[in-house]
Design an enzyme around this catalytic site. Structure first.
Site, PDB file in Angstrom:
ATOM      1  CB  SER A  29       0.216   4.481  -0.911  1.00  0.00           C
ATOM      2  OG  SER A  29       1.010   5.642  -0.767  1.00  0.00           O
ATOM      3  N   GLY A  30      -0.544   1.616   0.010  1.00  0.00           N
ATOM      4  CA  GLY A  30      -1.424   0.462  -0.125  1.00  0.00           C
ATOM      5  C   GLY A  30      -1.022  -0.631   0.852  1.00  0.00           C
ATOM      6  CB  THR A  32       1.503  -4.981  -2.090  1.00  0.00           C
ATOM      7  OG1 THR A  32       0.208  -5.458  -2.465  1.00  0.00           O
ATOM      8  CG2 THR A  32       2.571  -5.969  -2.510  1.00  0.00           C
ATOM      9  N   GLY A  86       2.633  -0.517  -5.309  1.00  0.00           N
ATOM     10  CA  GLY A  86       1.659  -1.524  -5.722  1.00  0.00           C
ATOM     11  C   GLY A  86       0.900  -1.056  -6.957  1.00  0.00           C
ATOM     12  CB  ALA A  87      -0.282  -1.812  -9.789  1.00  0.00           C
ATOM     13  CG  ASP A  88      -5.670  -0.353  -7.793  1.00  0.00           C
ATOM     14  OD1 ASP A  88      -5.643  -0.884  -6.668  1.00  0.00           O
ATOM     15  OD2 ASP A  88      -5.595   0.875  -7.966  1.00  0.00           O
ATOM     16  N   GLY A 101      -6.139   3.056  -3.597  1.00  0.00           N
ATOM     17  CA  GLY A 101      -5.997   3.574  -2.233  1.00  0.00           C
ATOM     18  C   GLY A 101      -6.043   5.091  -2.172  1.00  0.00           C
ATOM     19  CD  GLU A 107       0.153   5.360  -5.082  1.00  0.00           C
ATOM     20  OE1 GLU A 107      -0.629   5.392  -6.062  1.00  0.00           O
ATOM     21  OE2 GLU A 107       0.067   4.513  -4.171  1.00  0.00           O
ATOM     22  CE  LYS A 125      -4.299  -6.213  -6.346  1.00  0.00           C
ATOM     23  NZ  LYS A 125      -3.666  -5.022  -5.842  1.00  0.00           N
TER      24      LYS A 125
END
Ligand code: DER
Length: 233
Positions: A29-30, A32, A86-88, A101, A107, A125
């Site tokens: 999710s997100g 990217t 993705g990742a933060d 998100g 996830e 990131k």
């Protein structure tokens, strides 16, 4: 923009290096992941790939359907070949902060069912240690009736401060796809043993999941502003 070029490049590299016909694929999710799904759809069309795609959120489900990919579920495909997300923030050991998100719980479940969990992210990131760039806190999904005691206990046991994530386009707190609330916990500066921290938070009654993805990712692709890629395993 540089960031968008980075996201697109990371997504394309991961899809081209890891997606092949016959796979069951976890879709993250997100923002990217949107580029990854678009690249998957391009390849499905041109190479006639057969894929089962399992979403990690309502957003991911819409993305799969909008790109005419085959929607599946963990009920049908409990064992996935890969999951892309993705990742933060990602540290030296590929530990991640995720949940920016608000989709961290599904996830993490999907990532845990995949043989290979693959991270795609723009250069912002790529970090040495968690909390360096991502200062909004570690997301924690909590059962709504428990958010106050969890808030108090996290701060008492681990320090820092956990704030209830409030919605912007809706009055009141953010409600996750699972009907829960999110606390964003800003850890003390000197926090380091994230594996222990994750376990301690998960033991608190009322906590469903944390955005600490420890020792889960197999490889991370970081897209740079010029469209080049840095990958780490
Ligand atoms: O919320 C999430 O875990 C997302 O995957 C997030 O960490 C990455 O979102 P982005 O691709 O929009 O930066």
């Amino acid at each position: 923009t540089g960031v968008e070029a980075g996201k697109r490049a990371a997504a394309r590299a991961a899809v081209d290096n890891h997606i092949k016909t016959g796979q069951a694929v976890g879709i993250g999710s997100g923002s990217t992941i949107v580029f990854a799904v678009e690249r998957i759809a391009e390849r499905v069309k041109s190479e006639k790939l057969q894929l089962q795609c399992v979403p990690t959120s309502f957003q991911a489900k819409q993305l799969i359907q909008d790109n005419n990919l085959t929607l599946s579920s963990l009920e049908t495909c409990p064992k996935l070949d890969i999951a892309i997300d993705g990742a933060d923030e990602v540290d030296d050991d590929l530990n991640c902060i995720k949940g920016g998100g608000g989709c961290l719980t599904q996830e993490k479940i999907v990532a845990s069912c995949a043989k290979d969990f693959i991270i795609i992210a723009d250069y912002r990131k790529n970090s040495g240690s968690l909390g360096t760039y991502w200062t909004k806190g570690i997301p924690i999904e909590v059962i709504p009736m428990a958010y106050r005691p969890v808030q108090i206990r996290v701060a008492a046991e681990l320090g820092g401060k956990a704030d209830l994530r409030m919605a912007i386009r809706k009055a009141g707190p953010v409600v996750t796809d699972n009907g829960n609330f999110i606390l964003d916990w800003v850890a003390p500066e000197n926090t380091h043993n994230w594996e222990v921290v994750n376990q301690k938070i998960k033991m608190i009654p009322g906590v469903l999941e944390t955005g600490l993805f420890i020792k889960m990712a197999r490889v991370a692709y970081f897209g740079n502003e010029d469209g080049s890629i840095t990958s780490r395993t």
